[in-house]
Motif scaffolding. Structure first.
Motif, short mmCIF file in Angstrom:
data_model
loop_
_atom_site.label_atom_id
_atom_site.label_comp_id
_atom_site.label_asym_id
_atom_site.label_seq_id
_atom_site.Cartn_x
_atom_site.Cartn_y
_atom_site.Cartn_z
N GLU A 171 -1.49 -4.10 -19.26
CA GLU A 171 -0.50 -4.63 -20.20
C GLU A 171 -1.07 -5.70 -21.12
OE1 GLU A 171 -0.17 -4.31 -17.01
OE2 GLU A 171 1.74 -3.37 -16.46
N ASP A 172 -2.06 -6.46 -20.63
CA ASP A 172 -2.63 -7.53 -21.45
C ASP A 172 -3.77 -7.06 -22.34
OD1 ASP A 172 -4.57 -7.03 -19.58
OD2 ASP A 172 -4.70 -9.08 -18.81
N GLY A 173 -3.99 -5.74 -22.40
CA GLY A 173 -5.04 -5.20 -23.25
C GLY A 173 -6.39 -5.07 -22.59
N LYS A 174 -6.50 -5.46 -21.34
CA LYS A 174 -7.78 -5.38 -20.62
C LYS A 174 -7.99 -3.96 -20.09
CE LYS A 174 -11.43 -6.91 -18.29
NZ LYS A 174 -11.27 -7.92 -17.22
N ARG A 175 -9.18 -3.42 -20.32
CA ARG A 175 -9.49 -2.10 -19.77
C ARG A 175 -9.88 -2.24 -18.31
NH1 ARG A 175 -14.59 1.59 -21.26
NH2 ARG A 175 -15.29 0.81 -19.24
N ILE A 176 -9.27 -1.41 -17.47
CA ILE A 176 -9.51 -1.43 -16.03
C ILE A 176 -10.25 -0.15 -15.65
CG2 ILE A 176 -8.46 -1.57 -13.76
CD1 ILE A 176 -8.13 -4.08 -15.47
N ASP A 177 -11.35 -0.30 -14.93
CA ASP A 177 -12.18 0.84 -14.55
C ASP A 177 -11.90 1.26 -13.12
OD1 ASP A 177 -13.45 1.03 -16.99
OD2 ASP A 177 -15.08 -0.32 -16.44
N VAL A 178 -11.65 2.55 -12.94
CA VAL A 178 -11.50 3.15 -11.61
C VAL A 178 -12.88 3.61 -11.17
CG1 VAL A 178 -10.29 4.87 -10.22
CG2 VAL A 178 -9.19 3.92 -12.26
N VAL A 179 -13.37 3.09 -10.05
CA VAL A 179 -14.76 3.36 -9.65
C VAL A 179 -14.90 3.93 -8.24
CG1 VAL A 179 -15.70 1.62 -11.22
CG2 VAL A 179 -15.10 0.98 -8.87
N ALA A 180 -13.80 4.04 -7.51
CA ALA A 180 -13.91 4.55 -6.14
C ALA A 180 -12.60 5.19 -5.72
CB ALA A 180 -14.28 3.43 -5.17
N VAL A 181 -12.69 6.01 -4.70
CA VAL A 181 -11.51 6.69 -4.16
C VAL A 181 -11.70 6.85 -2.66
CG1 VAL A 181 -12.51 8.97 -4.62
CG2 VAL A 181 -10.04 8.74 -4.36
N SER A 182 -10.63 6.64 -1.92
CA SER A 182 -10.64 6.92 -0.48
C SER A 182 -9.57 7.97 -0.20
CB SER A 182 -10.38 5.64 0.33
OG SER A 182 -9.17 5.02 -0.06
N TRP A 183 -9.78 8.73 0.86
CA TRP A 183 -8.81 9.78 1.18
C TRP A 183 -8.79 10.05 2.68
CZ3 TRP A 183 -13.59 10.87 -1.02
CH2 TRP A 183 -14.43 11.72 -0.30
N GLY A 184 -7.73 10.68 3.11
CA GLY A 184 -7.59 11.05 4.51
C GLY A 184 -6.14 11.29 4.86
N GLY A 185 -5.88 11.46 6.13
CA GLY A 185 -4.52 11.67 6.59
C GLY A 185 -3.70 10.39 6.52
N THR A 186 -2.42 10.52 6.77
CA THR A 186 -1.53 9.37 6.75
C THR A 186 -0.48 9.51 7.84
OG1 THR A 186 0.09 8.12 5.44
CG2 THR A 186 -0.07 10.48 5.00
N GLU A 187 -0.06 8.38 8.37
CA GLU A 187 1.03 8.37 9.36
C GLU A 187 2.35 8.00 8.71
OE1 GLU A 187 -0.01 5.94 12.67
OE2 GLU A 187 -1.75 7.16 13.24
N LEU A 188 2.35 7.85 7.38
CA LEU A 188 3.56 7.45 6.67
C LEU A 188 4.37 8.62 6.14
CD1 LEU A 188 2.17 4.39 4.65
CD2 LEU A 188 3.23 4.44 6.92
N VAL A 189 3.79 9.81 6.17
CA VAL A 189 4.48 11.01 5.68
C VAL A 189 4.46 12.06 6.79
CG1 VAL A 189 4.57 12.80 3.92
CG2 VAL A 189 3.75 10.52 3.32
N THR A 190 5.63 12.56 7.14
CA THR A 190 5.74 13.59 8.16
C THR A 190 5.81 14.96 7.49
OG1 THR A 190 6.93 12.09 9.63
CG2 THR A 190 7.08 14.44 10.11
N SER A 191 4.90 15.85 7.88
CA SER A 191 4.85 17.17 7.26
C SER A 191 4.39 18.20 8.28
CB SER A 191 3.89 17.15 6.06
OG SER A 191 3.64 18.45 5.59
N GLU A 192 4.99 19.38 8.23
CA GLU A 192 4.58 20.45 9.15
C GLU A 192 3.21 21.01 8.78
OE1 GLU A 192 7.57 23.42 9.25
OE2 GLU A 192 9.09 22.13 10.19
N THR A 193 2.92 21.06 7.49
CA THR A 193 1.66 21.65 7.04
C THR A 193 0.56 20.62 6.85
OG1 THR A 193 2.38 21.48 4.72
CG2 THR A 193 2.86 23.53 5.88
N GLY A 194 0.92 19.34 6.75
CA GLY A 194 -0.07 18.30 6.56
C GLY A 194 -0.40 18.10 5.09
N GLY A 195 -1.14 17.06 4.83
CA GLY A 195 -1.50 16.75 3.46
C GLY A 195 -2.52 15.63 3.41
N LEU A 196 -2.74 15.12 2.23
CA LEU A 196 -3.82 14.16 2.00
C LEU A 196 -3.29 12.96 1.23
CD1 LEU A 196 -6.98 14.16 2.46
CD2 LEU A 196 -7.15 14.77 0.04
N TRP A 197 -3.63 11.77 1.71
CA TRP A 197 -3.35 10.53 0.99
C TRP A 197 -4.62 10.15 0.24
CZ3 TRP A 197 1.00 6.99 1.65
CH2 TRP A 197 0.85 5.78 0.96
#
Length: 347
Positions: free
Chosen positions: A121-147
């Motif tokens: 919002e203040d005009g500053k460019r923000i760089d995305v440089v990393a990502v993490s992934w894996g399962g989660t205990e916050l979403v219940t699903s029969e087929t599963g998924g990825l956070w």
């Protein structure tokens, strides 16, 4: 006017385990809890638990700590990062992601150059440089998924300005900024049910009950996911890249194991050193003869494999020139994409 950030100075592959260790420790601290709770209080973030900001922050951070601790570490070199960003738009079925498409069930991937960026919002460019992934205990699903969690370069300059505005001295602001923050900042996240192609855009204030059959994401993180998917493909075995292992020093490995972190070697993804025998391709995938040379951007191809070649997997294809060596060169705005493997008769 957009403010350019300081150049991203990534750690070396050998330093990546220490960065992960620091991040995993940071998400257990009270400054991290205050930061996430404040973000939830102001309605920021894509996946917000149906709980008070304080409780929701605790749930999110505990879940992320579990992923960071068990993550296989990946380091994507600058040249591969550029190829990933160039090739990502060719992923037409970018949401059809299955567990076998991942280079590891749980991972943390650092890019030597930004994989994405946006303007704050203040005009500053923000760089995305990393990502993490894996399962989660916050979403219940029969087929599963990825956070999937996206990490940006921490804006220490802005943090120090806030501290100075609150009355801290320059020395106090410097110490507080680095003692109460990690090198990277949790920016946003999404939830991806396996094989889902339906998207639900981020909610308004107050959070929402997540539909375990729908991708829960923001407009920005959808495009980031496309790039991450490309990064995963480049990290799987292929003819364009090579993956080497950077082993942890013994003392660091022991420390990581004692802290409950996965201590396997860092997988470094870089350009393959094997020479290419097809730098210029004479024909067209359709079998037509072309009379000019033109550049083809990096893209992904569905490669047959398995019994009777009935299965398909996406593999990266390097950018190259197509056409006869002595033909005139033609440069156009068109991006040439090939997403199916040529049949034997068309080669």
């Amino acid at each position: 006017m957009t403010q350019r950030p300081a150049d991203w100075s990534p750690p070396s592959p050998r330093e990546l385990p220490a960065l992960r260790e620091h991040l995993a420790e940071y998400v257990t601290t009270w400054p991290a809890h205050l930061f996430v709770a404040e973000a939830l209080r102001h309605g920021r973030g894509t996946l917000r638990p149906m709980a008070s900001p304080a409780v929701g922050a605790g749930l999110l951070l505990e879940d992320e700590h579990r992923r960071l601790s068990g993550a296989q570490l990946f380091y994507v070199t600058a040249d591969i990062t550029r190829l990933v960003r160039q090739a990502a738009p060719s992923l037409r079925d970018k949401w059809d992601i299955q567990p076998q498409d991942l280079p590891a069930p749980t991972g943390f991937m650092l890019f030597a150059e930004p994989m994405a960026e946006y303007v704050r919002e203040d005009g500053k460019r923000i760089d995305v440089v990393a990502v993490s992934w894996g399962g989660t205990e916050l979403v219940t699903s029969e087929t599963g998924g990825l956070w999937v969690t996206f990490w940006t370069v921490t804006d220490f300059a802005a943090i120090k300005r806030l501290a100075r505005a609150a009355g801290a001295s320059a020395v106090e602001a410097e110490l507080a900024a680095h003692q109460q923050n990690a090198e990277l900042t949790w920016d946003n996240e999404l939830y991806l049910p396996w094989g889902s192609t339906f998207v639900t855009v981020a909610p308004g204030e107050g959070g929402r009950v997540i539909d375990p059959t729908s991708i829960a994401a923001a407009e920005t993180t959808l495009s980031w996911l496309q790039t991450v998917h490309a990064g995963w493909i480049f990290s799987n075995p292929n003819n364009l890249t090579e993956t080497t292992e950077e082993h942890l020093p013994r003392t660091q490995r022991i420390r990581a194991e004692r802290a409950g972190h996965r201590a396997s070697p860092v997988r470094v993804v870089s350009i393959s050193r094997k020479p290419s025998s097809r730098s210029v391709r004479q024909g067209d995938p359709s079998g037509r003869t072309v009379s000019v040379q033109f550049p083809v951007a990096p893209f992904f191809r569905r490669q047959p494999y398995g019994p009777g070649s009935q299965l398909r997997k996406l593999i990266p294809i390097a950018g190259h020139w197509r056409g006869p060596l002595d033909a005139p060169v033609r440069i156009t705005q068109k991006v040439n994409v090939v997403d199916t493997a040529p049949t034997p008769d068309s080669r």
